[in-house]
Design a protein around this motif. Structure first.
Motif, PDB file in Angstrom:
ATOM      1  N   ASP A   1       0.867  -1.186   0.000  1.00 22.17           N
ATOM      2  CA  ASP A   1       0.000   0.000   0.000  1.00 22.17           C
ATOM      3  C   ASP A   1       0.898   1.228   0.000  1.00 22.17           C
ATOM      4  O   ASP A   1       1.309   1.718   1.056  1.00 22.17           O
ATOM      5  CB  ASP A   1      -0.914  -0.025   1.230  1.00 22.17           C
ATOM      6  CG  ASP A   1      -1.751   1.250   1.343  1.00 22.17           C
ATOM      7  OD1 ASP A   1      -1.584   2.166   0.502  1.00 22.17           O
ATOM      8  OD2 ASP A   1      -2.564   1.325   2.273  1.00 22.17           O
TER       9      ASP A   1
ATOM     10  N   PHE B   1       0.205   4.223  -0.704  1.00 26.11           N
ATOM     11  CA  PHE B   1      -0.445   5.429  -0.193  1.00 26.11           C
ATOM     12  C   PHE B   1      -0.220   5.559   1.325  1.00 26.11           C
ATOM     13  O   PHE B   1       0.302   6.564   1.802  1.00 26.11           O
ATOM     14  CB  PHE B   1      -1.944   5.368  -0.526  1.00 26.11           C
ATOM     15  CG  PHE B   1      -2.674   6.657  -0.336  1.00 26.11           C
ATOM     16  CD1 PHE B   1      -2.660   7.629  -1.328  1.00 26.11           C
ATOM     17  CD2 PHE B   1      -3.384   6.906   0.836  1.00 26.11           C
ATOM     18  CE1 PHE B   1      -3.333   8.831  -1.151  1.00 26.11           C
ATOM     19  CE2 PHE B   1      -4.064   8.102   1.013  1.00 26.11           C
ATOM     20  CZ  PHE B   1      -4.036   9.070   0.008  1.00 26.11           C
ATOM     21  N   SER B   2      -0.557   4.498   2.068  1.00 28.71           N
ATOM     22  CA  SER B   2      -0.362   4.519   3.527  1.00 28.71           C
ATOM     23  C   SER B   2       1.120   4.631   3.888  1.00 28.71           C
ATOM     24  O   SER B   2       1.496   5.352   4.818  1.00 28.71           O
ATOM     25  CB  SER B   2      -0.909   3.244   4.167  1.00 28.71           C
ATOM     26  OG  SER B   2      -2.293   3.183   4.034  1.00 28.71           O
TER      27      SER B   2
ATOM     28  N   ASP C   1      -5.260   2.924  -7.759  1.00 35.52           N
ATOM     29  CA  ASP C   1      -6.198   2.047  -7.046  1.00 35.52           C
ATOM     30  C   ASP C   1      -5.583   0.743  -6.551  1.00 35.52           C
ATOM     31  O   ASP C   1      -6.247  -0.013  -5.842  1.00 35.52           O
ATOM     32  CB  ASP C   1      -7.392   1.694  -7.947  1.00 35.52           C
ATOM     33  CG  ASP C   1      -8.399   2.839  -8.052  1.00 35.52           C
ATOM     34  OD1 ASP C   1      -8.194   3.862  -7.361  1.00 35.52           O
ATOM     35  OD2 ASP C   1      -9.367   2.717  -8.813  1.00 35.52           O
TER      36      ASP C   1
ATOM     37  N   ARG D   1      -7.198  10.173   6.381  1.00 39.33           N
ATOM     38  CA  ARG D   1      -6.711   8.806   6.502  1.00 39.33           C
ATOM     39  C   ARG D   1      -7.452   7.896   5.530  1.00 39.33           C
ATOM     40  O   ARG D   1      -8.663   8.010   5.376  1.00 39.33           O
ATOM     41  CB  ARG D   1      -6.947   8.280   7.927  1.00 39.33           C
ATOM     42  CG  ARG D   1      -6.198   9.086   8.958  1.00 39.33           C
ATOM     43  CD  ARG D   1      -6.522   8.565  10.348  1.00 39.33           C
ATOM     44  NE  ARG D   1      -6.021   9.512  11.330  1.00 39.33           N
ATOM     45  CZ  ARG D   1      -6.204   9.403  12.638  1.00 39.33           C
ATOM     46  NH1 ARG D   1      -6.913   8.379  13.118  1.00 39.33           N
ATOM     47  NH2 ARG D   1      -5.714  10.293  13.458  1.00 39.33           N
ATOM     48  N   PRO D   2      -6.711   6.998   4.891  1.00 38.84           N
ATOM     49  CA  PRO D   2      -7.418   6.063   4.019  1.00 38.84           C
ATOM     50  C   PRO D   2      -8.334   5.164   4.843  1.00 38.84           C
ATOM     51  O   PRO D   2      -8.025   4.829   5.981  1.00 38.84           O
ATOM     52  CB  PRO D   2      -6.283   5.262   3.367  1.00 38.84           C
ATOM     53  CG  PRO D   2      -5.076   5.504   4.197  1.00 38.84           C
ATOM     54  CD  PRO D   2      -5.277   6.780   4.936  1.00 38.84           C
ATOM     55  N   ASP D   3      -9.496   4.828   4.267  1.00 41.75           N
ATOM     56  CA  ASP D   3     -10.471   3.990   4.967  1.00 41.75           C
ATOM     57  C   ASP D   3     -10.590   2.668   4.215  1.00 41.75           C
ATOM     58  O   ASP D   3     -11.018   2.641   3.061  1.00 41.75           O
ATOM     59  CB  ASP D   3     -11.817   4.713   4.996  1.00 41.75           C
ATOM     60  CG  ASP D   3     -12.913   3.846   5.619  1.00 41.75           C
ATOM     61  OD1 ASP D   3     -12.585   2.780   6.189  1.00 41.75           O
ATOM     62  OD2 ASP D   3     -14.086   4.240   5.515  1.00 41.75           O
ATOM     63  N   TYR D   4     -10.164   1.584   4.852  1.00 43.09           N
ATOM     64  CA  TYR D   4     -10.203   0.276   4.192  1.00 43.09           C
ATOM     65  C   TYR D   4     -11.261  -0.636   4.798  1.00 43.09           C
ATOM     66  O   TYR D   4     -11.181  -1.837   4.678  1.00 43.09           O
ATOM     67  CB  TYR D   4      -8.816  -0.384   4.280  1.00 43.09           C
ATOM     68  CG  TYR D   4      -7.727   0.437   3.630  1.00 43.09           C
ATOM     69  CD1 TYR D   4      -7.829   0.807   2.288  1.00 43.09           C
ATOM     70  CD2 TYR D   4      -6.593   0.830   4.336  1.00 43.09           C
ATOM     71  CE1 TYR D   4      -6.844   1.559   1.672  1.00 43.09           C
ATOM     72  CE2 TYR D   4      -5.594   1.589   3.730  1.00 43.09           C
ATOM     73  CZ  TYR D   4      -5.727   1.946   2.400  1.00 43.09           C
ATOM     74  OH  TYR D   4      -4.756   2.692   1.802  1.00 43.09           O
TER      75      TYR D   4
ATOM     76  N   LEU E   1      -5.833  -0.014  -2.929  1.00 44.86           N
ATOM     77  CA  LEU E   1      -7.169  -0.384  -2.429  1.00 44.86           C
ATOM     78  C   LEU E   1      -7.359  -1.887  -2.502  1.00 44.86           C
ATOM     79  O   LEU E   1      -7.911  -2.519  -1.603  1.00 44.86           O
ATOM     80  CB  LEU E   1      -8.255   0.272  -3.281  1.00 44.86           C
ATOM     81  CG  LEU E   1      -8.498   1.748  -3.079  1.00 44.86           C
ATOM     82  CD1 LEU E   1      -9.533   2.230  -4.085  1.00 44.86           C
ATOM     83  CD2 LEU E   1      -8.977   1.990  -1.655  1.00 44.86           C
TER      84      LEU E   1
ATOM     85  N   ARG F   1      -3.830  12.250  -7.505  1.00 47.45           N
ATOM     86  CA  ARG F   1      -3.437  11.604  -6.252  1.00 47.45           C
ATOM     87  C   ARG F   1      -2.060  12.107  -5.801  1.00 47.45           C
ATOM     88  O   ARG F   1      -1.820  12.328  -4.620  1.00 47.45           O
ATOM     89  CB  ARG F   1      -3.383  10.090  -6.427  1.00 47.45           C
ATOM     90  CG  ARG F   1      -2.972   9.406  -5.137  1.00 47.45           C
ATOM     91  CD  ARG F   1      -3.050   7.915  -5.264  1.00 47.45           C
ATOM     92  NE  ARG F   1      -1.763   7.357  -5.541  1.00 47.45           N
ATOM     93  CZ  ARG F   1      -1.293   6.238  -4.967  1.00 47.45           C
ATOM     94  NH1 ARG F   1      -2.037   5.576  -4.137  1.00 47.45           N
ATOM     95  NH2 ARG F   1      -0.112   5.791  -5.264  1.00 47.45           N
TER      96      ARG F   1
END
Lengths: 334, 231
Positions: free
Chosen positions: A33, A35-36, A267, A165-168, A270, A297
């Motif tokens: 990931d 992004f995180s 993506d 914050r990303p939401d998974y 994700l 992004r």
């Protein structure tokens, strides 16, 4: 220096990966990931690609044998010397402090970044572990890690607001793809099935690839096998049984199954964070749109980095009925 | 013949000459690969050649697909250079515990084990490209008299250095991995070593010849290559 006390799951050092060696058959590897992982690095003042710890589902317990500033990206309970602390926030650790990272409540991969980054032996230009080829190895209890030099002052108590914050946590998500490049190996009906159905991430998924279950994608008369061609992380291969397999960061560099699509770069994280059982729908975009999404992004990530460095402020705004975060520059005085 | 250019996602472009395994086509693939690498445009990340296709990986934050496609068109007629092709001799212990499937390969093709060894080691093979695993060479030019289909159920653990046959292909496993090829022997050579430069023993364009050796030689070479007792 950091000493690992408990390692309950797969724990590796990762950075942005190992480009340049795919023609020798060496996978890209790197953050599952991105992004995180990049945000975790930004929180502690590192460049986005600095080496950090990636854990699968459950984090380790570790002891600091020197002062450090760290941050954890992921929705998990954290304790510093037994006292609960917040993820997505940078904390100061003193010599002897013990950090315990619990299990992720959502998503699959979590990250622990340290100011200065983890010092490691760069093999073929990267610290990313790819144990299969002797490039690094999974970490275990008792291992010690050295950290790079960093000025720690001002790097603690940086906080990423909830909205950023990303939401998974969602059990169903849409993943955008660019169709191709082997579309002639599929019937029109097969492509429709792929884009119109719900697929489920199966437990047979790892850093190399995610296997999906769902309606079989129909091949054309040319069949499922192709003369071996190169592929990239994000490539969706469909073998003869019609069930798509998405190549992830440790993917082999070439493959012999027809490729129906490639997950867009923006993506892929994700999908990486989708636990077995997560339902996935694919939506096709063209290559220009995919690249525009990636540029957007990148602007967001740059703004987040500047915000964490105190160079930008974030505001919550409503536009067209949708809540967004807007960033503005902090004017320096004098 | 002009190849087709297609996006492979948002950060790679696939150049494809169609699905063929052909020396001339593969020469063109490598000629384009080295021309693109030599020009090294600032958006280029890397190139990945295969049999009849070539992937150009680029940074979409530096150039869009259209721009990359336009630039790549300028390399499609890259001259095939008569590049220096090395002949790499790969010592192999055939049969026994090192090549548990050699008897099957012989029986299925109506040959003796010695015939299989003789046919397999007489040929000079071409390295079309490296892929799948670090240092795994796709070799072409195997004699069809020893062609054998893959195992119905792949082995969970094939030792590094194992030499196998799959259909009309032959190859060497660089690392311990699962695999479905029929194993006929094993080389003590190390095909992939991250501490070496380059890390792979074989390079695309190399020619390979297998040299039959005795088990005692294997032990000796294995220790020199891997720095440990043979497993």
């Amino acid at each position: 220096m950091i000493e690992l006390l408990k390692v309950p799951s797969l724990l590796t050092v990762q950075d942005s990966g190992r480009p340049g060696y795919r023609k020798l058959g060496v996978p890209l590897s790197g953050f599952m990931d991105d992004f995180s992982a990049r945000i975790a690095n930004y929180i502690v003042g590192n460049p986005g690609n600095a080496p950090l710890l990636e854990f699968l589902l459950a984090g380790p317990a570790l002891r600091f044998n020197a002062s450090s500033v760290f941050a954890v990206a992921g929705d998990a309970d954290l304790r510093l010397n037994g006292v609960p602390i917040e993820p997505w926030t940078s904390h100061w650790a003193k010599r002897g402090d013990v950090l315990e990272v619990g299990s992720l409540r959502s998503g699959l991969y979590g990250y622990i970044a340290f100011a200065g980054g983890i010092k490691c032996e760069r093999l073929l230009g990267s610290c990313s572990a790819y144990p299969k080829a002797g490039l690094g190895r999974p970490l275990k209890a008792g291992d010690e890690l050295n950290l790079g030099y960093a000025i720690l002052t001002g790097k603690d108590s940086r906080y990423l607001p909830l909205q950023l914050r990303p939401d998974y946590s969602s059990k169903e998500r849409e993943i955008r793809v660019v169709l191709g490049p082997n579309l002639e190996h599929f019937t029109d009906g097969g492509i429709e099935t792929f884009l119109g159905s719900v697929y489920t991430v199966t437990p047979e998924s790892d850093r190399m690839g995610y296997r999906l279950d769902g309606p079989a994608v129909e091949h054309s008369r040319r069949g499922a096998d192709i003369v071996t061609e190169p592929l990239v992380p994000g490539t969706v291969q469909v073998p003869a049984n019609g069930k798509p397999i998405v190549m992830m960061r440790d993917a082999q560099t070439t493959g012999g199954y027809a490729k129906i699509a490639t997950v867009i770069s923006a993506d892929l994280h994700l999908l990486a964070q989708s636990r077995p059982g997560t339902r996935v729908r694919f939506r096709a975009v063209d290559v220009e749109e995919a690249q525009e999404i990636l540029r957007r992004r990148e602007r967001t990530l740059n703004a987040i980095e500047k915000f964490l460095n105190g160079e930008m402020r974030a505001y919550r705004i409503r536009t067209f009925g949708e809540e967004r975060i807007a960033f503005t520059k902090v004017e320096k005085e004098g | 013949m002009q190849p087709e250019l297609k996006p492979a996602g948002d950060s790679a472009l696939l150049i494809s000459f169609g699905e063929v395994i052909d020396d001339y086509v593969n020469d063109r693939v490598h000629a384009i690969a080295s021309a693109v690498e030599k020009a090294s445009p600032d958006w280029l990340i890397e190139v990945v050649p295969a049999y009849s296709s070539l992937l150009v990986v680029y940074d979409p934050l530096k150039a869009g697909y259209g721009e990359v496609e336009e630039a790549i068109k300028g390399f499609l007629d890259a001259k095939i250079e008569a590049f220096e092709s090395r002949l790499v001799e790969v010592p192999v212990v055939y049969g026994g515990e090192y090549g548990p499937d050699i008897e099957f390969v012989a029986r299925r093709n109506g040959l003796t084990i010695d015939d299989v060894i003789e046919i397999h080691s007489r040929q000079v093979y071409r390295v079309y490209f490296l892929g799948f695993l670090p240092g795994f060479a796709y070799l072409g030019g195997m004699d069809e008299r020893i062609a054998t289909p893959r195992l119905e159920r792949p082995r969970l653990r094939v030792p590094a250095g194992s030499v196998g046959i799959a259909g009309k292909q032959t190859g060497i496993y660089p690392l311990e991995s699962p695999g479905g090829w029929r194993l006929i022997g094993r080389t003590p050579l190390r095909l992939f070593d991250p501490a070496r430069e380059p890390p792979t023993l074989l390079q695309p364009g190399d020619r390979v010849r297998f040299i039959p050796i005795e088990e005692s030689e294997f032990r000796e070479l294995y220790e020199r290559e891997w720095g440990v007792e043979g497993d």
